[in-house]
Write an enzyme that holds these catalytic residues in place. Structure first.
Site, mmCIF file in Angstrom:
data_model
loop_
_atom_site.group_PDB
_atom_site.id
_atom_site.type_symbol
_atom_site.label_atom_id
_atom_site.label_comp_id
_atom_site.label_asym_id
_atom_site.label_seq_id
_atom_site.Cartn_x
_atom_site.Cartn_y
_atom_site.Cartn_z
ATOM 1 N N GLY A 141 0.811 -1.207 0.000
ATOM 2 C CA GLY A 141 0.000 0.000 0.000
ATOM 3 C C GLY A 141 0.845 1.257 0.000
ATOM 4 N N CYS A 142 0.455 2.235 0.833
ATOM 5 C CA CYS A 142 1.135 3.531 0.845
ATOM 6 C C CYS A 142 2.589 3.445 1.305
ATOM 7 C CB CYS A 142 0.369 4.509 1.724
ATOM 8 S SG CYS A 142 -1.252 4.978 1.057
ATOM 9 N N ALA A 143 2.967 2.388 1.987
ATOM 10 C CA ALA A 143 4.360 2.210 2.411
ATOM 11 C C ALA A 143 5.245 1.689 1.286
ATOM 12 C CB ALA A 143 4.436 1.253 3.605
#
Length: 350
Positions: A141-143
């Site tokens: 995801g956003c990581a």
């Protein structure tokens, strides 16, 4: 010989369709207001994100119709392959390489499913060698931008002299839902856009910007903070807790912990380069990192121009920081499903 991985080139790419935030708010109102009484209250989210416009792989009319898995997947494959080729070609050209010089490809993507994976699907079009090593990574995801850079740097360091291509690509807009009348879905509709970033890394020779160290932190019992649910219609966004509050409370100590493992302290960092989840998250990051309000200016600019593109967003921020001049040491940070924090320390020689 320095065997740490160096950034050889960085490129970003966006799909062709631009959506202004007011345009998306109007579309969401037309679709949801009659069916979801809380919409009018939540519609202020669109104005408070700090976003001016975003980009998508389909024209806005496409998103106004309900779509199931087959249509979403077809749109993902077409859009992702086109964006992958474009951003990879840019990064390869900026490195003064050809596609045949790439030894390893790391593909980071969590917004669609492709088997064979994206780098295999575009290998012929790009001109990748038949013996290229493929490392597809799903679910960060956003990581994913920071964690992907960490993975790619270790692969480069393991084989000095080889060229590692990292592509972080997300088509967040394809997860838009008409059937899930929830606050989480409205938040997602107000925030997310599509985009891609590519970096080429190489260890064993010169390079002004090097990966000095990397770190991660996984918090226990936090699976419900962020992620996807999966059902017959597609992905459904999960936001179960207030992420800015979690960031403000927990991120600062996590960064200190990760830096300590790198044999660094917060005082050693000249610039934080953060994944901008949204304006509230950016403000929470500044509080958590004891930064003056407004310090994360590149982050605010990127969220305004592109929205939250998930994994590649922090690499758009890095691109701006490079253009304006990196200090001696920067720390890239991102938060994503898990719930996970990821860090990469960059050492820059002027």
């Amino acid at each position: 010989m320095n065997h740490t991985a160096a950034l050889v080139s960085l490129a970003t790419s966006i799909p062709p369709y631009q959506f202004h935030q007011k345009q998306i708010l109007q579309a969401a109102h037309d679709l949801l207001a009659d069916r979801y009484p809380q919409f009018e209250t939540l519609s202020s989210l669109f104005a408070n994100t700090g976003i001016r416009h975003r980009y998508g792989v389909k024209p806005i009319e496409w998103y106004l119709e309900r779509r199931g898995w087959p249509e979403r997947t077809q749109a993902f494959l077409e859009g992702a392959e086109s964006l992958f080729v474009d951003v990879a070609r840019k990064a390869i050209a900026r490195a003064d390489l050809s596609a045949g010089d790439i030894d390893t490809v790391v593909t980071v993507c969590s917004t669609g499913i492709a088997t064979p994976t994206l780098e295999a699907r575009v290998a012929g079009k790009l001109g990748l060698r038949s013996d290229v090593s493929r490392v597809p990574v799903f679910g960060l995801g956003c990581a994913g931008g920071v964690s992907g850079l960490s993975i790619a740097s270790r692969l480069a360091q393991a084989r000095p002299g080889t060229n590692v291509l990292l592509v972080a690509l997300e088509l967040c807009t394809l997860a838009v839902r008409h059937d899930e009348l929830t606050k989480a879905n409205i938040v997602a509709a107000s925030l997310f856009g599509d985009g891609a970033a590519a970096i080429i890394l190489r260890a064993g020779d010169g390079g002004a910007t090097r990966i000095e160290a990397t770190g991660e932190k996984l918090w226990p019992d936090t699976l419900d903070i962020m992620g996807w649910s999966v059902d017959p219609e597609g992905f459904g966004v999960i936001f179960q807790r207030t992420i800015p509050d979690f960031v403000a409370e927990h991120f600062g100590p996590a960064v200190i912990e990760m830096l300590s493992r790198m044999k660094l302290s917060a005082g050693d960092i000249d610039r934080f380069i953060c994944h901008p989840g949204g304006t509230k998250v950016i403000a929470a990051l500044e509080r958590a990192l004891s930064l003056d309000q407004g310090t994360l200016d590149h982050e605010r600019e990127v969220i305004a121009d592109y929205g939250n593109m998930s994994a590649p967003t922090v690499l758009f921020v890095l691109e701006r920081a490079i253009v304006r001049g990196l200090p001696a040491r920067s720390l890239l940070t991102a938060l994503g499903p898990g719930f996970t924090a990821s860090c990469v320390a960059l050492r820059h020689a002027a």
